[in-house]
Design a protein around this motif. Structure first.
Motif, PDB file in Angstrom:
ATOM      1  N   SER A 132       0.822  -1.215   0.000  1.00  3.89           N
ATOM      2  CA  SER A 132       0.000   0.000   0.000  1.00  3.89           C
ATOM      3  C   SER A 132       0.853   1.261   0.000  1.00  3.89           C
ATOM      4  N   ILE A 133       0.270   2.336  -0.542  1.00  4.64           N
ATOM      5  CA  ILE A 133       0.897   3.656  -0.499  1.00  4.64           C
ATOM      6  C   ILE A 133       0.691   4.246   0.891  1.00  4.64           C
ATOM      7  N   ILE A 134       1.771   4.792   1.472  1.00  3.98           N
ATOM      8  CA  ILE A 134       1.636   5.426   2.789  1.00  3.98           C
ATOM      9  C   ILE A 134       2.022   6.912   2.765  1.00  3.98           C
ATOM     10  N   GLU A 135       2.608   7.371   1.664  1.00  3.13           N
ATOM     11  CA  GLU A 135       2.920   8.803   1.554  1.00  3.13           C
ATOM     12  C   GLU A 135       3.083   9.172   0.086  1.00  3.13           C
ATOM     13  N   ILE A 136       2.620  10.370  -0.261  1.00  2.00           N
ATOM     14  CA  ILE A 136       2.743  10.887  -1.626  1.00  2.00           C
ATOM     15  C   ILE A 136       3.395  12.263  -1.573  1.00  2.00           C
ATOM     16  N   GLY A 137       4.360  12.476  -2.464  1.00  2.00           N
ATOM     17  CA  GLY A 137       4.974  13.790  -2.604  1.00  2.00           C
ATOM     18  C   GLY A 137       5.038  14.156  -4.074  1.00  2.00           C
ATOM     19  N   ALA A 138       4.945  15.436  -4.392  1.00  2.00           N
ATOM     20  CA  ALA A 138       5.019  15.866  -5.789  1.00  2.00           C
ATOM     21  C   ALA A 138       5.471  17.323  -5.856  1.00  2.00           C
ATOM     22  N   LEU A 139       6.187  17.637  -6.937  1.00  2.00           N
ATOM     23  CA  LEU A 139       6.628  19.002  -7.205  1.00  2.00           C
ATOM     24  C   LEU A 139       6.140  19.418  -8.580  1.00  2.00           C
ATOM     25  N   LYS A 140       5.573  20.601  -8.673  1.00  2.00           N
ATOM     26  CA  LYS A 140       5.182  21.177  -9.961  1.00  2.00           C
ATOM     27  C   LYS A 140       6.330  22.072 -10.420  1.00  2.00           C
ATOM     28  N   GLU A 156      22.799  11.483   1.976  1.00  2.00           N
ATOM     29  CA  GLU A 156      21.905  10.346   2.177  1.00  2.00           C
ATOM     30  C   GLU A 156      20.503  10.660   1.690  1.00  2.00           C
ATOM     31  N   GLN A 157      19.810   9.580   1.276  1.00  2.00           N
ATOM     32  CA  GLN A 157      18.429   9.722   0.832  1.00  2.00           C
ATOM     33  C   GLN A 157      17.516   9.757   2.048  1.00  2.00           C
ATOM     34  N   LYS A 158      16.539  10.627   2.029  1.00  4.15           N
ATOM     35  CA  LYS A 158      15.673  10.812   3.189  1.00  4.15           C
ATOM     36  C   LYS A 158      14.615   9.717   3.319  1.00  4.15           C
ATOM     37  N   HIS A 159      14.174   9.180   2.176  1.00  2.24           N
ATOM     38  CA  HIS A 159      13.083   8.198   2.156  1.00  2.24           C
ATOM     39  C   HIS A 159      11.792   8.762   2.742  1.00  2.24           C
ATOM     40  N   ARG A 160      11.569  10.060   2.521  1.00  4.70           N
ATOM     41  CA  ARG A 160      10.279  10.694   2.738  1.00  4.70           C
ATOM     42  C   ARG A 160       9.902  11.309   1.396  1.00  4.70           C
ATOM     43  N   ALA A 161       8.638  11.188   1.019  1.00  5.27           N
ATOM     44  CA  ALA A 161       8.228  11.459  -0.357  1.00  5.27           C
ATOM     45  C   ALA A 161       8.627  12.847  -0.862  1.00  5.27           C
ATOM     46  N   LEU A 162       8.286  13.891  -0.128  1.00  5.43           N
ATOM     47  CA  LEU A 162       8.569  15.241  -0.624  1.00  5.43           C
ATOM     48  C   LEU A 162      10.063  15.529  -0.602  1.00  5.43           C
ATOM     49  N   SER A 163      10.761  15.101   0.449  1.00  7.94           N
ATOM     50  CA  SER A 163      12.213  15.297   0.514  1.00  7.94           C
ATOM     51  C   SER A 163      12.907  14.582  -0.627  1.00  7.94           C
ATOM     52  N   ASP A 164      12.440  13.374  -0.935  1.00  9.16           N
ATOM     53  CA  ASP A 164      13.022  12.634  -2.056  1.00  9.16           C
ATOM     54  C   ASP A 164      12.761  13.347  -3.375  1.00  9.16           C
ATOM     55  N   CYS A 165      11.577  13.925  -3.523  1.00 11.34           N
ATOM     56  CA  CYS A 165      11.278  14.706  -4.733  1.00 11.34           C
ATOM     57  C   CYS A 165      12.295  15.830  -4.899  1.00 11.34           C
ATOM     58  N   GLU A 166      12.582  16.530  -3.812  1.00 13.79           N
ATOM     59  CA  GLU A 166      13.506  17.657  -3.870  1.00 13.79           C
ATOM     60  C   GLU A 166      14.915  17.193  -4.230  1.00 13.79           C
ATOM     61  N   GLN A 167      15.335  16.047  -3.668  1.00 14.62           N
ATOM     62  CA  GLN A 167      16.651  15.519  -4.000  1.00 14.62           C
ATOM     63  C   GLN A 167      16.707  15.052  -5.458  1.00 14.62           C
ATOM     64  N   GLU A 168      15.639  14.400  -5.896  1.00 20.56           N
ATOM     65  CA  GLU A 168      15.605  13.900  -7.273  1.00 20.56           C
ATOM     66  C   GLU A 168      15.583  15.043  -8.281  1.00 20.56           C
ATOM     67  N   PHE A 169      14.956  16.156  -7.930  1.00 22.73           N
ATOM     68  CA  PHE A 169      14.953  17.329  -8.803  1.00 22.73           C
ATOM     69  C   PHE A 169      16.374  17.886  -8.949  1.00 22.73           C
TER      70      PHE A 169
END
Length: 329
Positions: free
Chosen positions: A51-59, A178-191
């Motif tokens: 199951s999904i437990i967290e969603i993060g997204a950046l526009k 290190e990778q945070k493994h929290r959805a929004l933080s990971d989005c920011e790192q991936e960006f």
């Protein structure tokens, strides 16, 4: 009857014969300046069971973040949040129960946020599989936005690296440790990773040439006899020492030849096929995510058969393999 690979082995699970045939958007290679970058956290690796437990997204518009979305998600069915996931993400059952919203509401927010944007993410097929299945089940709709996988470009740009995980690229580009493994933080790192890749491509061969040369190359015919090691001493406590290790499915983070070399350097014996000698069958993440339920791999079926007959064979995923290697390093 189906089988789910867990951190402790293989668990038999009853499931209906209804299978989702995903009609996703196209996976493309490009470097746009307008898109939505997504990342999710889940209870496990398989969209059919977890199951999904967290969603993060950046526009993103004009290569700048203009909006963000972040929410914890409370699964509709009773969920099992393992200690492994809690240790990895910092997300606890209490956090989900107190602050999470139901899956349908969370996905409604995501769909409104994404609209018809191009999707970008790191190993993004994983995220899209979870989103697609849940959107189809909850809304009767298909999540068919085209998407770009940042990791594909990372592997092309830095073929000399053994692994191409988020944390590997953060280190390579000197933008984090290190990778945070929290959805929004990971989005920011991936960006940040995306921008580094894009800058290097633009200042190197150029986008058009990079896309042109990013065609698939035929897989190498690996001869096990050619895989040798210069090491003379081994850590006899490592789980792969004097173990026979077979592989099935495509690997995300390295090519199979490199994975076989790792096994050899640890004092183990890589195999092409599952035999009565096999101690481990390593499932590539791509196989785990897209083919496990269909049971397409004869190696996987044979491993299950040998295990049921009492052979001490362990079935592990690529991610678990990498975790073991990291601990030893």
């Amino acid at each position: 009857m189906y089988f789910k690979v867990t951190l402790s082995g293989v668990e038999a699970i009853k499931k209906s014969d209804t299978r989702i045939k995903r009609e996703k958007g196209k996976s493309i290679i490009d470097f746009p300046d307008q898109f939505t970058l997504i990342d999710i956290e889940t209870t496990g690796l398989d969209a059919n069971f977890d199951s999904i437990i967290e969603i993060g997204a950046l526009k993103v518009k004009n290569d700048e973040i203009v909006d963000s979305l972040s929410t914890l998600v409370k699964p509709d069915d009773p969920f099992d949040l393992s200690d492994f996931i809690t240790d990895l993400t910092g997300i606890t059952p209490e956090m989900i129960n107190n602050d999470g919203i139901d899956t349908k509401s969370a996905l409604h927010k995501l769909l409104d946020f994404v609209e018809d944007d191009l999707i970008i993410g790191y190993n993004v097929s994983f995220d899209i599989n979870f989103i697609y299945d849940n959107v189809l089940n909850l809304f009767g709709a298909k999540f068919s936005n085209n998407y770009i996988d940042i990791m594909r470009s990372c592997r092309k740009l830095t073929p000399e690296l053994k692994h191409h995980r988020v944390k590997d690229m953060l280190k390579e580009f000197e933008i984090g440790t290190e990778q945070k493994h929290r959805a929004l933080s990971d989005c920011e790192q991936e960006f940040k990773i995306y921008k580094c890749v894009k800058d290097q491509v633009i200042n190197g061969v150029g986008i058009e040439e990079f896309i042109k040369t990013r065609k698939k190359t035929p897989s190498k015919n690996i001869k096990l006899s050619e895989i040798t090691t210069s090491k003379e001493e081994f850590d006899e406590d490592n789980p792969f020492f004097q173990s026979y290790v077979a592989f099935t499915g495509g690997l995300d983070t390295m090519v199979r030849l490199d994975a076989m070399q790792v096994i050899k350097d640890l004092g183990g014996e890589p195999q092409k096929n599952v035999t009565k000698k096999t101690n481990y069958l390593l499932l590539g993440n791509k196989f785990y995510q897209s083919q496990l339920i269909d049971g397409k791999s004869s190696k996987y079926k044979k491993a299950l058969s040998l295990k049921s007959d009492g052979q001490p064979i362990e079935i592990i995923t690529e991610n678990v393999f990498l975790d073991i290697i990291d601990e030893m390093e």
